[in-house]
Design a protein around this motif. Structure first.
Motif: not given
Length: 299
Positions: A224-248
């Motif tokens: 969240n600190k170092f990536l652009t919004e577009v790249d950040m979306n790819a990170v969110k996609e990576e974690i979406k099925m994890s407990p952290l992604g569920t929280l977000i």
């Protein structure tokens, strides 16, 4: 549904809260929790790893307000056992004296408000080799302690961990902690790829290393600190099925659904129509919202 009820239902959708809007609003709450976890993790695991001496007593505030009511947001502050403060900043660019003037303000306000000494350490990412670390102004010389990450290469870190995995050697927490600094390291791997790679390694280690959810949260905070919004979306996609992604994701989705249910009940839409329209909430939760809204409307 009857025409009159349908018109009423459609008319009242003007107050409908899109899920993406509520997600944006409530994402702040989820990310605030992530920042707190990250701050605790850095204090517990990374200060000694980076060679920063002293024993932490507790985490210090990172939000400052000065006389013009302008807020300053720092990365991490730690109150040490001796009463002094250790201030940690992460920099992916070297803006020279401009950065140092900003850090000097942080130190001055923190020192004045808490009556303490402050020492600032700045972690510079791998593209920075010789940052400006001293500011000469008036009679004074202000300086920060730089921690240069250029000499640490992300490729070497990943190769070492991959070698262990290929040889079926269980990963330990000591293997994973340096991954949280991979966005700051030197190397040719793009930021997005190294962050996603680190998250995948952390997922693989969840059966042998405790608290991998915290490590994922730290990687999310760094992204969240170092990536652009577009790249950040790819990170969110990576974690979406994890407990952290569920929280977000679910935090915002649930808030949107609750607000929509309140709007519908307040405008006379029947319980059955709302129940059939909002699938994200249980019937029990909808009954509680219905009772709350109806009772509030009654004289």
């Amino acid at each position: 549904m009857p025409d009159a009820i349908e018109r009423n239902f459609m008319d009242n959708t003007t107050n409908f809260v899109p899920e993406y809007e509520a997600t944006s609003q409530s994402l702040h709450h989820a990310e605030d929790a992530i920042h707190k976890m990250t701050s605790q993790f850095f204090g517990d695991e990374l200060l000694s790893h980076l060679g920063i001496e002293g024993e932490i007593d507790h985490i210090g505030s990172t939000e400052l307000t000065h006389l013009e009511l302008k807020k300053f947001y720092q990365d991490f502050n730690y109150v040490m056992k001796d009463g002094s403060w250790t201030h940690l900043e992460f920099q992916s660019s070297d803006n020279g004296e401009s950065d140092l003037k900003r850090f000097r303000v942080y130190e001055a306000v923190t020192s004045q408000q808490n009556d303490t000494d402050v020492r600032t350490y700045v972690l510079y990412s791998g593209n920075i080799e010789n940052p400006v670390t001293e500011l000469h102004t008036g009679f004074n010389t202000y300086r920060v302690q730089p921690i240069i990450m250029k000499g640490h290469r992300a490729e070497e870190l990943f190769d070492n961990i991959t070698g262990k995995l290929e040889n079926r050697i269980p990963l330990t927490k000591e293997d994973l902690v340096p991954l949280t600094l991979c966005p700051l390291m030197g190397g040719e791997i793009p930021q997005k790829e190294r962050i996603i790679k680190a998250i995948r390694i952390i997922k693989q280690a969840k059966n042998t290393v405790p608290d991998t959810n915290i490590l994922e949260a730290v990687m999310y905070a760094m992204a969240n600190k170092f990536l652009t919004e577009v790249d950040m979306n790819a990170v969110k996609e990576e974690i979406k099925m994890s407990p952290l992604g569920t929280l977000i994701y679910n935090d915002g989705r649930t808030e949107a659904s609750i607000e929509n249910a309140r709007n519908f009940f307040a405008n006379g839409v029947s319980f059955e129509i709302v129940r059939d329209s909002i699938k994200a909430l249980s019937e029990e939760t909808l009954k509680e919202i219905y009772d709350e809204v109806v009772n509030k409307k009654q004289p």
